[in-house]
Motif scaffolding. Structure first.
Motif, PDB file in Angstrom:
ATOM      1  N   HIS A  33      -3.496  15.835  -9.094  1.00 22.02           N
ATOM      2  CA  HIS A  33      -2.568  14.985  -9.847  1.00 22.02           C
ATOM      3  C   HIS A  33      -2.485  15.443 -11.309  1.00 22.02           C
ATOM      4  O   HIS A  33      -1.394  15.515 -11.885  1.00 22.02           O
ATOM      5  CB  HIS A  33      -3.016  13.529  -9.769  1.00 22.02           C
ATOM      6  CG  HIS A  33      -2.188  12.595 -10.573  1.00 22.02           C
ATOM      7  ND1 HIS A  33      -0.928  12.200 -10.179  1.00 22.02           N
ATOM      8  CD2 HIS A  33      -2.419  11.987 -11.750  1.00 22.02           C
ATOM      9  CE1 HIS A  33      -0.431  11.378 -11.079  1.00 22.02           C
ATOM     10  NE2 HIS A  33      -1.320  11.234 -12.048  1.00 22.02           N
ATOM     11  N   GLU A 112       8.885  15.313 -15.130  1.00 23.52           N
ATOM     12  CA  GLU A 112       7.729  15.546 -14.284  1.00 23.52           C
ATOM     13  C   GLU A 112       8.178  15.619 -12.832  1.00 23.52           C
ATOM     14  O   GLU A 112       9.240  15.120 -12.481  1.00 23.52           O
ATOM     15  CB  GLU A 112       6.700  14.425 -14.456  1.00 23.52           C
ATOM     16  CG  GLU A 112       5.941  14.512 -15.750  1.00 23.52           C
ATOM     17  CD  GLU A 112       4.855  13.461 -15.862  1.00 23.52           C
ATOM     18  OE1 GLU A 112       3.765  13.815 -16.293  1.00 23.52           O
ATOM     19  OE2 GLU A 112       5.113  12.301 -15.533  1.00 23.52           O
ATOM     20  N   TRP A 114       7.472  13.901 -10.333  1.00 20.72           N
ATOM     21  CA  TRP A 114       7.741  12.611  -9.695  1.00 20.72           C
ATOM     22  C   TRP A 114       8.869  11.850 -10.379  1.00 20.72           C
ATOM     23  O   TRP A 114       9.124  10.698 -10.074  1.00 20.72           O
ATOM     24  CB  TRP A 114       6.494  11.748  -9.583  1.00 20.72           C
ATOM     25  CG  TRP A 114       5.614  11.782 -10.786  1.00 20.72           C
ATOM     26  CD1 TRP A 114       5.746  11.059 -11.923  1.00 20.72           C
ATOM     27  CD2 TRP A 114       4.467  12.592 -10.967  1.00 20.72           C
ATOM     28  NE1 TRP A 114       4.760  11.384 -12.799  1.00 20.72           N
ATOM     29  CE2 TRP A 114       3.955  12.318 -12.235  1.00 20.72           C
ATOM     30  CE3 TRP A 114       3.820  13.531 -10.166  1.00 20.72           C
ATOM     31  CZ2 TRP A 114       2.830  12.954 -12.725  1.00 20.72           C
ATOM     32  CZ3 TRP A 114       2.707  14.148 -10.664  1.00 20.72           C
ATOM     33  CH2 TRP A 114       2.213  13.862 -11.937  1.00 20.72           C
ATOM     34  N   GLY A 115       9.562  12.479 -11.321  1.00 19.70           N
ATOM     35  CA  GLY A 115      10.819  11.935 -11.815  1.00 19.70           C
ATOM     36  C   GLY A 115      10.833  11.316 -13.193  1.00 19.70           C
ATOM     37  O   GLY A 115      11.903  11.036 -13.721  1.00 19.70           O
ATOM     38  N   SER A 116       9.710  11.085 -13.832  1.00 15.99           N
ATOM     39  CA  SER A 116       9.734  10.462 -15.153  1.00 15.99           C
ATOM     40  C   SER A 116       9.861  11.530 -16.243  1.00 15.99           C
ATOM     41  O   SER A 116       9.381  12.651 -16.096  1.00 15.99           O
ATOM     42  CB  SER A 116       8.467   9.625 -15.371  1.00 15.99           C
ATOM     43  OG  SER A 116       7.320  10.433 -15.252  1.00 15.99           O
TER      44      SER A 116
END
Length: 167
Positions: A33, A112, A114-116
């Motif tokens: 992560h 990022e 994951w979209g942010s």
């Protein structure tokens, strides 16, 4: 006479091996992560843009339990017109500023995996620290993984011994 009941050492050992394996899996996941997050924060993949900040608001408490505080800021702004096919009318929200950027100044941001949207690290020491940070949980995961791996190898080798032989 009082009868004492104890858990056999074999069960304690298996429990310890399972706990070490679970901790190792958690740490491997944390390292993954952190590595994927570092890729976004370093601007290596994804869409890197320049935005002009219009306003910021704190998304976390300003004070911590120890009295100090480092607010996590969410800033909104417009994408630089040179990078936006819509003429600079696209508004995005960027999370993770440690301090308020200068209003109207261009800020590099990246998406990022994951979209942010997050600000891209600028200083050399910040970039180096972000790149090397996944190695810490990875090292501890390797330490915790040694017990389950050794137990598996012992179990596998014990099955190969001929009948009646001892290790």
């Amino acid at each position: 006479m009082i009868k004492q009941t104890t858990v056999g050492t074999g069960r304690k050992r298996v429990f310890g091996i399972v706990v070490c394996g679970v901790i190792a899996l958690f740490l491997f996941g944390l390292a993954g992560h952190m590595a994927v997050g570092a890729v976004g924060r370093l601007g290596l993949v994804g869409q890197e843009l320049t935005m002009r900040v219009t306003d910021c608001e704190a998304s976390a408490p300003v004070t911590t339990s120890r009295g100090g505080g480092h607010p996590d800021l969410d800033c909104k702004g417009f994408v630089d017109p040179a990078q936006d096919p819509g003429g600079g009318t696209r508004r995005i929200t960027v999370t993770g500023f440690s301090s308020a950027p200068v209003s109207g100044a261009p800020v590099k941001v990246a998406k990022e995996p994951w979209g942010s949207w997050v600000p891209v690290d600028q200083g050399d020491w910040n970039r180096l620290g972000r790149a090397l940070s996944p190695l810490i949980p990875l090292a501890f995961a390797g330490l915790f993984a040694t017990a389950p791996v050794a137990a598996y190898r012992r179990w596998k080798n014990a099955r190969r011994l001929p009948e009646g032989a001892s290790a």
